[in-house]
Scaffold this active site. Structure first.
Site, PDB file in Angstrom:
ATOM      1  CB  SER A   1      96.043  57.920  12.976  1.00 26.14           C
ATOM      2  OG  SER A   1      96.146  56.682  12.324  1.00 26.14           O
TER       3      SER A   1
ATOM      4  CE1 TYR B   1      90.845  58.541  10.935  1.00 25.69           C
ATOM      5  CE2 TYR B   1      92.501  56.848  10.542  1.00 25.69           C
ATOM      6  CZ  TYR B   1      91.736  57.585  11.419  1.00 25.69           C
ATOM      7  OH  TYR B   1      91.854  57.387  12.776  1.00 25.69           O
TER       8      TYR B   1
HETATM    9  P1  NAD Z   1      84.732  56.097  18.152  1.00 28.11           P
HETATM   10  O1  NAD Z   1      83.974  56.086  16.874  1.00 28.11           O
HETATM   11  O2  NAD Z   1      84.464  55.024  19.161  1.00 28.11           O
HETATM   12  O3  NAD Z   1      84.569  57.515  18.855  1.00 28.11           O
HETATM   13  C1  NAD Z   1      84.461  58.694  18.153  1.00 28.11           C
HETATM   14  C2  NAD Z   1      83.380  59.521  18.810  1.00 28.11           C
HETATM   15  O4  NAD Z   1      83.330  60.788  18.145  1.00 28.11           O
HETATM   16  C3  NAD Z   1      81.991  58.906  18.711  1.00 28.11           C
HETATM   17  O5  NAD Z   1      81.425  58.771  20.005  1.00 28.11           O
HETATM   18  C4  NAD Z   1      81.204  59.902  17.854  1.00 28.11           C
HETATM   19  O6  NAD Z   1      79.844  60.033  18.242  1.00 28.11           O
HETATM   20  C5  NAD Z   1      81.967  61.184  18.092  1.00 28.11           C
HETATM   21  N1  NAD Z   1      81.777  62.143  16.992  1.00 28.11           N
HETATM   22  C6  NAD Z   1      81.731  61.872  15.663  1.00 28.11           C
HETATM   23  N2  NAD Z   1      81.488  63.002  14.974  1.00 28.11           N
HETATM   24  C7  NAD Z   1      81.398  64.001  15.888  1.00 28.11           C
HETATM   25  C8  NAD Z   1      81.152  65.393  15.791  1.00 28.11           C
HETATM   26  N3  NAD Z   1      80.965  65.990  14.584  1.00 28.11           N
HETATM   27  N4  NAD Z   1      81.097  66.129  16.923  1.00 28.11           N
HETATM   28  C9  NAD Z   1      81.282  65.530  18.147  1.00 28.11           C
HETATM   29  N5  NAD Z   1      81.521  64.212  18.292  1.00 28.11           N
HETATM   30  C10 NAD Z   1      81.582  63.461  17.181  1.00 28.11           C
HETATM   31  O7  NAD Z   1      86.285  56.124  17.730  1.00 28.11           O
HETATM   32  P2  NAD Z   1      87.591  55.753  18.548  1.00 28.11           P
HETATM   33  O8  NAD Z   1      88.122  54.485  17.990  1.00 28.11           O
HETATM   34  O9  NAD Z   1      87.367  55.881  20.000  1.00 28.11           O
HETATM   35  O10 NAD Z   1      88.540  56.931  18.045  1.00 28.11           O
HETATM   36  C11 NAD Z   1      88.831  58.102  18.804  1.00 28.11           C
HETATM   37  C12 NAD Z   1      89.914  58.877  18.065  1.00 28.11           C
HETATM   38  O11 NAD Z   1      91.082  58.050  17.905  1.00 28.11           O
HETATM   39  C13 NAD Z   1      89.527  59.310  16.654  1.00 28.11           C
HETATM   40  O12 NAD Z   1      90.093  60.565  16.382  1.00 28.11           O
HETATM   41  C14 NAD Z   1      90.175  58.251  15.771  1.00 28.11           C
HETATM   42  O13 NAD Z   1      90.398  58.729  14.481  1.00 28.11           O
HETATM   43  C15 NAD Z   1      91.459  58.030  16.538  1.00 28.11           C
HETATM   44  N6  NAD Z   1      92.165  56.774  16.275  1.00 28.11           N
HETATM   45  C16 NAD Z   1      91.551  55.569  16.444  1.00 28.11           C
HETATM   46  C17 NAD Z   1      92.281  54.405  16.201  1.00 28.11           C
HETATM   47  C18 NAD Z   1      91.677  53.047  16.368  1.00 28.11           C
HETATM   48  O14 NAD Z   1      92.364  52.053  16.067  1.00 28.11           O
HETATM   49  N7  NAD Z   1      90.443  52.939  16.844  1.00 28.11           N
HETATM   50  C19 NAD Z   1      93.611  54.473  15.791  1.00 28.11           C
HETATM   51  C20 NAD Z   1      94.195  55.721  15.627  1.00 28.11           C
HETATM   52  C21 NAD Z   1      93.475  56.865  15.884  1.00 28.11           C
END
Ligand code: NAD
Length: 275
Positions: free
Chosen positions: A159, A172
């Site tokens: 991130s 985070y």
């Molecule tokens: P999201 O919440 O839509 O997806 C995350 C998924 O992980 C969910 O479907 C959840 O059910 C699953 N999950 C949670 N705990 C779990 C576990 N213990 N075992 C298996 N699955 C599990 O989030 P997103 O926005 O799609 O983010 C995806 C990745 O990108 C994450 O690592 C997040 O930190 C990273 N990220 C997101 C952003 C953003 O702006 N959305 C920015 C930078 C990084």
């Protein structure tokens, strides 16, 4: 590509889009998520569009659960070639109410207001575990299939917070810094057995996890939401599709001499000093 690809957290917003993109390229895709219904929904969508996918329930924090998932995936699609460690996120108990501590915050404390001194170790641990251990354990389980085989690689999701921490979310930020650091460590460690390891560092994507922090009920931006846009030279939030090109590049043969990199996909956020 015709590879077997496992994506954790692929029931979620960003990695479901990556799963669909891999499937469109002719790969067999295992959509792994804690929420089986969400994983199945994404897999169904891929299969209906003519791709090959299965939804698999697994907890990235439990090795036995991952080993059981691996068996299902191996039986359906053979050995795993590529792992995308997408499961991750933040926890409100590891988040302060305000960006800065003011002396008055301590003198006039109101119910529910959280300073640094109120951060709950459970929220910090939850966040470190989900992002860091949740990257390490799936790698331990799925990378055993990759050792010594051609074209295998791992993509972690870091991130912007890993480069410079954002205010309010120390857990985070620290956990994603650990993911970036681990990406480099693992790239070196796996360099002799043919497994490349890289990471994406997405900037700001409006998703279910951050929508309430960044937008008001009427859809307008909160002050924090506007600050992000002002700090992003390209002047917009990312869309999940913005991650696809870099993902296919890093996981494909075009990047066969690329390992240990963390690529920002952020509309210029990390490059901009604000002035
Ligand atoms: P999201 O919440 O839509 O997806 C995350 C998924 O992980 C969910 O479907 C959840 O059910 C699953 N999950 C949670 N705990 C779990 C576990 N213990 N075992 C298996 N699955 C599990 O989030 P997103 O926005 O799609 O983010 C995806 C990745 O990108 C994450 O690592 C997040 O930190 C990273 N990220 C997101 C952003 C953003 O702006 N959305 C920015 C930078 C990084």
């Amino acid at each position: 590509m015709n590879k077997t690809i496992v994506l954790t957290g692929a029931g979620g917003v960003l990695c479901s889009t990556l799963a669909m993109a891999f499937a469109k390229q002719g790969n067999k895709v295992a959509v792994l998520d804690l929420r089986k219904d969400a994983a199945d929904k994404v897999a169904d969508e891929i299969n209906k569009a003519g791709g090959q996918a299965i939804g698999v329930a697994a907890n990235v924090l439990e090795k036995d659960s991952l080993l059981a998932a691996k068996k299902v995936i191996n039986d359906a699609f053979g050995k795993v070639d590529i792992l995308v460690n997408g499961a991750g996120g933040n926890h409100p108990l590891g988040t302060t109410s305000n960006p800065y501590l003011e002396a008055a915050d301590l003198a006039n404390k109101t119910e529910g207001f959280k300073t640094f001194f109120d951060l709950d170790v459970n929220g910090i641990q939850f966040t470190f575990n989900l992002n860091f251990i949740g990257t390490l354990l799936p790698t331990q389980v799925f990378a055993t299939d990759m050792v010594g085989r051609e074209g295998c690689n791992i993509l972690n999701i870091s991130s912007m917070n890993a480069f410079t921490p954002l205010t309010k979310i120390p857990a985070y930020s620290g956990a994603k810094a650990a993911v970036s650091n681990f990406t480099q460590w693992l790239a070196v460690h796996f360099s002799k057995v043919g497994i490349r390891v890289n990471a994406l560092a997405p900037g700001f994507f409006l998703t279910d996890q951050n929508r309430s922090l960044l937008t008001n009920a009427d859809g307008s931006l909160t002050q924090r939401g506007q600050q992000i846009i002002d700090q992003t030279p390209m002047g917009r939030y990312g869309k999940a599709e913005d991650l696809v090109g870099t993902t296919l590049f890093l996981c494909g043969d075009g990047a066969k001499f690329v390992t240990g990199v963390v690529i920002p996909i952020d509309g210029g956020f990390a490059a901009y000093s604000g002035v």
